[in-house]
Write an enzyme that holds these catalytic residues in place. Structure first.
Site, PDB file in Angstrom:
ATOM      1  N   ASP A  10      -4.450  32.382   8.788  1.00  0.00           N
ATOM      2  CA  ASP A  10      -4.925  32.173   7.427  1.00  0.00           C
ATOM      3  C   ASP A  10      -3.777  32.534   6.483  1.00  0.00           C
ATOM      4  O   ASP A  10      -2.889  33.317   6.836  1.00  0.00           O
ATOM      5  CB  ASP A  10      -6.142  33.063   7.172  1.00  0.00           C
ATOM      6  CG  ASP A  10      -6.567  33.046   5.721  1.00  0.00           C
ATOM      7  OD1 ASP A  10      -6.830  31.947   5.197  1.00  0.00           O
ATOM      8  OD2 ASP A  10      -6.614  34.135   5.110  1.00  0.00           O
ATOM      9  N   LEU A  11      -3.778  31.965   5.306  1.00  0.00           N
ATOM     10  CA  LEU A  11      -2.690  32.196   4.353  1.00  0.00           C
ATOM     11  C   LEU A  11      -3.033  33.256   3.317  1.00  0.00           C
ATOM     12  O   LEU A  11      -2.350  34.278   3.191  1.00  0.00           O
ATOM     13  CB  LEU A  11      -2.341  30.884   3.655  1.00  0.00           C
ATOM     14  CG  LEU A  11      -1.224  30.944   2.608  1.00  0.00           C
ATOM     15  CD1 LEU A  11       0.113  31.244   3.264  1.00  0.00           C
ATOM     16  CD2 LEU A  11      -1.160  29.631   1.829  1.00  0.00           C
ATOM     17  N   TYR A  12      -4.125  33.007   2.564  1.00  0.00           N
ATOM     18  CA  TYR A  12      -4.428  33.822   1.388  1.00  0.00           C
ATOM     19  C   TYR A  12      -5.095  35.139   1.777  1.00  0.00           C
ATOM     20  O   TYR A  12      -6.185  35.161   2.340  1.00  0.00           O
ATOM     21  CB  TYR A  12      -5.339  33.039   0.438  1.00  0.00           C
ATOM     22  CG  TYR A  12      -4.673  31.796  -0.101  1.00  0.00           C
ATOM     23  CD1 TYR A  12      -3.702  31.885  -1.091  1.00  0.00           C
ATOM     24  CD2 TYR A  12      -4.997  30.538   0.394  1.00  0.00           C
ATOM     25  CE1 TYR A  12      -3.073  30.743  -1.585  1.00  0.00           C
ATOM     26  CE2 TYR A  12      -4.378  29.397  -0.095  1.00  0.00           C
ATOM     27  CZ  TYR A  12      -3.421  29.511  -1.084  1.00  0.00           C
ATOM     28  OH  TYR A  12      -2.794  28.381  -1.559  1.00  0.00           O
ATOM     29  N   ARG A  41     -10.489  35.707  -7.691  1.00  0.00           N
ATOM     30  CA  ARG A  41     -10.544  35.494  -6.243  1.00  0.00           C
ATOM     31  C   ARG A  41     -11.982  35.348  -5.762  1.00  0.00           C
ATOM     32  O   ARG A  41     -12.295  34.483  -4.925  1.00  0.00           O
ATOM     33  CB  ARG A  41      -9.851  36.662  -5.534  1.00  0.00           C
ATOM     34  CG  ARG A  41      -9.965  36.659  -4.016  1.00  0.00           C
ATOM     35  CD  ARG A  41      -9.338  35.437  -3.381  1.00  0.00           C
ATOM     36  NE  ARG A  41      -9.255  35.585  -1.925  1.00  0.00           N
ATOM     37  CZ  ARG A  41      -8.980  34.597  -1.092  1.00  0.00           C
ATOM     38  NH1 ARG A  41      -8.756  33.375  -1.545  1.00  0.00           N
ATOM     39  NH2 ARG A  41      -8.900  34.815   0.206  1.00  0.00           N
ATOM     40  N   SER A 118      -5.266  26.790   6.495  1.00  0.00           N
ATOM     41  CA  SER A 118      -5.697  27.344   5.217  1.00  0.00           C
ATOM     42  C   SER A 118      -6.611  26.399   4.453  1.00  0.00           C
ATOM     43  O   SER A 118      -6.557  25.183   4.612  1.00  0.00           O
ATOM     44  CB  SER A 118      -4.453  27.638   4.357  1.00  0.00           C
ATOM     45  OG  SER A 118      -4.799  28.043   3.059  1.00  0.00           O
ATOM     46  N   ASN A 119      -7.420  26.997   3.594  1.00  0.00           N
ATOM     47  CA  ASN A 119      -8.194  26.206   2.639  1.00  0.00           C
ATOM     48  C   ASN A 119      -7.308  25.635   1.540  1.00  0.00           C
ATOM     49  O   ASN A 119      -7.730  24.755   0.794  1.00  0.00           O
ATOM     50  CB  ASN A 119      -9.295  27.060   2.015  1.00  0.00           C
ATOM     51  CG  ASN A 119     -10.525  27.158   2.889  1.00  0.00           C
ATOM     52  OD1 ASN A 119     -10.726  26.352   3.791  1.00  0.00           O
ATOM     53  ND2 ASN A 119     -11.356  28.163   2.635  1.00  0.00           N
TER      54      ASN A 119
END
Length: 223
Positions: A10-12, A41, A118-119
């Site tokens: 995942d990125l965030y 967020r 990622s989203n």
């Protein structure tokens, strides 16, 4: 870690600190930076989930901008066009957690295929990793935009196996977001939860296979 041939990150919040935008928020609205960042967020996540449920997909940049506008209205802050653009662009320049660059290099040296799942949109993902010179550490940057739905929908997780050409049991999914780790584990990925804040995991019938306090702990699992 026997049998693991690739890692999907995942990125965030996992590789990059989403709250590194708080400083920019504080520049625009002194004393309110952390408050804005937290609500921004929260609404960003809610909007991705709600849009998936409603089948009303928009890309991640749009969901992020909508969440920013909501946060400012909710907090009674006037968001002019210049401030909007500054804060929107800040989300494309997030700071990585300190241990990330070194850990990625160590994992690559072990011969593992590395991907981001990622989203974020393709534009967002590429901008974030390229801004700090980490694009070359990844074999693939995979976006939910390819299937027009957001995690934790299984169609997003399927992208990793299709692209890496590995069985889901051969891909370790890594996320600091418990909801994301829950979705990945439900899909069938071996899963590592990065628990930097000492939180408890979700009560949804899934548990991560491994739990570490930072990405350096992930590297240690392969030793």
């Amino acid at each position: 870690m026997n049998g693991i041939k690739g890692i999907a990150f995942d990125l965030y919040g996992t590789l990059f600190d989403v709250h590194s935008v708080a400083a920019r928020c504080d520049d625009a609205f002194p004393g309110r930076g952390r408050e804005i960042s937290a609500l921004w967020r929260q609404k960003q996540l809610e909007y991705t989930w709600l849009r998936s449920l409603m089948q009303r997909y928009v890309d991640f940049e749009q969901a992020t901008e909508d969440a920013l506008r909501f946060a400012c209205r909710q907090l009674g802050l006037e968001l002019d066009s210049r401030t909007h653009d500054t804060l929107r662009n800040a989300y494309l320049q997030l700071a990585p957690f300190a241990e990330v660059p070194g850990t990625l290099r160590e994992l690559r040296q072990r011969g593992l295929k590395l991907a981001i799942l990622s989203n974020g949109s393709p534009k967002s993902i590429d901008a974030v990793v390229s801004h700090v010179g980490l694009r070359g550490e990844f074999d693939h940057l995979l976006s939910a935009d390819a299937v027009h739905v957001y995690k934790p929908d299984h169609r997003v997780y399927e992208l990793a196996g299709q692209t890496l050409q590995l069985d889901r049991t051969e891909i370790l999914f890594v996320s600091s977001n418990a909801w994301d780790a829950t979705g990945a584990r439900s899909f069938g990925f071996p899963t590592c939860w990065i628990n930097r804040s000492g939180n408890v995991f979700e009560e949804m019938g899934q548990k991560p296979d491994w739990e570490v306090t930072g990405l350096q702990g992930l590297a240690a699992l392969f030793e």
